[in-house]
Design an enzyme around this catalytic site. Structure first.
Site, short mmCIF file in Angstrom:
data_model
loop_
_atom_site.label_atom_id
_atom_site.label_comp_id
_atom_site.label_asym_id
_atom_site.label_seq_id
_atom_site.Cartn_x
_atom_site.Cartn_y
_atom_site.Cartn_z
N TRP A 325 -30.42 42.40 -36.00
CA TRP A 325 -31.34 41.77 -34.83
C TRP A 325 -32.50 41.75 -34.79
O TRP A 325 -33.23 41.49 -33.93
CB TRP A 325 -29.64 41.88 -34.32
CG TRP A 325 -30.02 41.10 -33.16
CD1 TRP A 325 -29.72 40.05 -32.74
CD2 TRP A 325 -30.05 41.87 -32.18
NE1 TRP A 325 -29.70 40.38 -31.23
CE2 TRP A 325 -30.37 41.46 -30.81
CE3 TRP A 325 -30.87 43.91 -31.47
CZ2 TRP A 325 -30.48 41.38 -29.43
CZ3 TRP A 325 -31.50 43.75 -30.77
CH2 TRP A 325 -30.95 43.04 -28.96
N HIS A 326 -32.51 43.48 -34.43
CA HIS A 326 -33.87 44.39 -34.17
C HIS A 326 -34.63 43.98 -34.57
O HIS A 326 -35.65 44.25 -33.77
CB HIS A 326 -33.08 45.66 -34.41
CG HIS A 326 -32.49 46.68 -33.47
ND1 HIS A 326 -31.13 45.74 -33.65
CD2 HIS A 326 -31.94 47.01 -31.98
CE1 HIS A 326 -30.28 46.71 -32.55
NE2 HIS A 326 -30.74 47.14 -31.69
N GLY A 327 -34.81 43.70 -35.68
CA GLY A 327 -36.35 43.15 -36.05
C GLY A 327 -36.57 42.65 -37.13
O GLY A 327 -35.88 42.69 -38.09
N PHE A 482 -37.52 42.53 -29.27
CA PHE A 482 -36.36 42.53 -29.55
C PHE A 482 -36.28 41.25 -29.02
O PHE A 482 -35.14 40.77 -29.77
CB PHE A 482 -35.56 43.63 -29.87
CG PHE A 482 -36.10 44.81 -30.73
CD1 PHE A 482 -36.64 44.52 -31.35
CD2 PHE A 482 -35.35 45.90 -29.92
CE1 PHE A 482 -37.11 45.89 -32.04
CE2 PHE A 482 -36.36 47.06 -30.24
CZ PHE A 482 -36.79 47.16 -31.61
#
Length: 482
Positions: A325-327, A482
């Site tokens: 999800w972060h990257g 993000f």
């Protein structure tokens, strides 16, 4: 528009003045918030406003359709449509290039050559945050945990509410949405508390995070030029940079909302005082960790499944997806997976330590906090590194004999002589407040100090904030990417 910019200060006070002048007109208040939120977001790129509007309108319509339909199969189809729209938009803008490049690298292992089409687009700011916020709304309606909202204005304001739009907290509709159906009047006590929390957030961002970033960025971007001792310090500086940066944003967002009569959930609770990885995720980015708990971990079966292998797999999947999800980079996936590994290690360690009664309880607690901080900081290397190879080389140098090289001479040429001193003083301030208010709603609680000490604290923090805002200017928040 950045919270730490002069443009935002002017913007906020204009909105705030008009907002409370119209406290008897709820529809006007919500309209003002919606327009203000679109101005705030459109300050970066007005074209991406269309994505927020698509998410808002589609989930408003689908949410009502799910709520009004008694056919379970039809409800499921509507939910899938909502997830397809939201994840489709997110996947296209954030993950298309990652999957395309990964597929190209994979088939090249078998001797196949491809000429992939890659997108040359900018990731819309905050897309991961508001996408998860709207997704949880339709999922909760499908689960019969809440009824659909029938007021389009209130719903669109909920999705785009500017203080938390770009980097959270990721609010649940059951908590935030009903607040837009109630009149908000000026409350002097809430205004004061909100102002203090925003002030503390600005201090963490401008004084702590931005000064740590000055060194952390140089060290990570030129890691081949420094010994292991400097790289180890760089990891610690990044740990405090990302905490000051992200928790600072959350404090400002929550504080601004309190000043406007809106309550947002707590997003950080002294995470570097956590005694294990599970405790860390109860304290770090709470709105995201609880989101993954409720919408990924528990639907997978959580800890209720009979198989210990399945329970472990559920934990690994949840942490790994959280990292992704972060990257769109393998470094983030590894970062998430590492936390699941640390979770298993510390779980086993905790079970064994329960039988050991020789050591004093306070010693064990401090030791656990230190070990957890070291583990979390180690994982931050993958979070900050540009690539997997960069992270491995960085770690290899730390573990070499250059770890014992004197780092002071390397820092002398980086910046001003006062910056390291200010960082140390600022971290002492942070530590004192974090330790003394470990379980409070936010760490900057000074009401129990006598008036002269409170004045000294406020003045010293304010002077540092003004000085470094003038020196460093407005620097983006890390989580905007993000």
């Amino acid at each position: 528009m950045l919270f730490n910019s002069f443009e935002f200060i002017i913007f906020f006070f204009i909105v705030f003045f008009i907002y409370y002048k119209s406290y008897n007109n709820l529809k006007f208040q919500n309209t003002l918030l919606l327009v203000s939120s679109y101005v705030f977001y459109g300050w970066w790129d007005w074209k991406f406003l269309s994505l927020i509007i698509i998410s808002s309108v589609s989930d408003y319509i689908i949410g009502r359709a799910i709520d009004e339909n008694n056919n379970q199969e039809k409800r499921k189809q509507l939910l899938i449509l909502s997830l397809f729209i939201n994840l489709g938009i997110l996947g296209f803008f954030k993950y298309y290039n990652f999957f395309t490049e990964s597929f190209t690298d994979f088939v090249s292992l078998f001797g196949f050559e491809t000429n992939p089409f890659l997108l040359n687009i900018v990731l819309p700011v905050g897309i991961s945050f508001y996408t998860f916020q709207t997704m949880s709304y339709t999922i909760d309606i499908y689960r019969n945990k809440m009824r659909a909202n029938k007021n389009l204005l209130e719903f669109m304001t909920f999705v785009s509410f500017f203080p938390q739009l770009v980097a959270g907290p990721i609010e649940r509709a059951s908590h935030l949405l009903p607040q837009f159906s109630k009149k908000r009047k000026f409350d002097v006590n809430e205004f004061k508390e909100g102002a203090k929390q925003s002030f503390w957030g600005l201090f963490k961002k401008i004084v702590i995070a931005d000064n740590c970033a000055f060194y952390a960025n140089q060290i990570f971007e030129n890691s081949d030029s420094y010994p292991g001792s400097v790289l180890a310090i760089g990891v610690i500086l990044f740990a405090f940079q990302i905490y000051g940066d992200f928790s600072g944003y959350s404090d400002i967002a929550i504080g601004i909302s309190r000043m406007m009569g809106i309550d947002l959930m707590q997003n950080f609770k002294s995470p570097y005082l956590a005694e294990n990885i599970q405790d860390f995720w109860r304290r770090w980015h709470i709105s995201l960790s609880t989101w993954f708990r409720d919408y990924v971990y528990i639907p997978l079966g959580g800890s209720q499944v009979d198989s210990s292998f399945r329970r472990s797999l559920n934990i690994i999947i949840t942490f790994t997806v959280s990292g992704f999800w972060h990257g769109a980079n393998w470094t983030f996936i590894i970062w998430g997976a590492l936390h699941s590994l640390f979770y298993f290690i510390q779980t086993g360690y905790s079970k064994n330590m329960k039988s050991v009664k020789i050591l004093p309880e306070n010693f064990v607690k401090v030791f656990n906090i230190l070990i957890t901080f070291i583990a979390v900081s180690f994982a931050w290397i993958f979070f900050r590194a540009e690539s997997f190879s960069h992270a491995i080389n960085y770690i290899s140098e730390i573990l070499s004999n250059t770890l014992f090289v004197n780092p002071i001479t390397y820092f002398k040429g980086m910046g001003s002589s006062i910056q390291p001193f200010i960082i140390i003083v600022s971290l002492i301030y942070l530590s004192v407040f974090e330790i003394s208010n470990r379980n409070a709603s936010y760490s900057f609680q000074v009401g129990h100090y006598k008036a002269p000490y409170r004045t000294l604290i406020y003045c010293s923090l304010l002077l540092l904030l003004i000085f470094f805002r003038a020196t460093n200017g407005s620097i983006d928040f890390i989580y905007f990417q993000f």
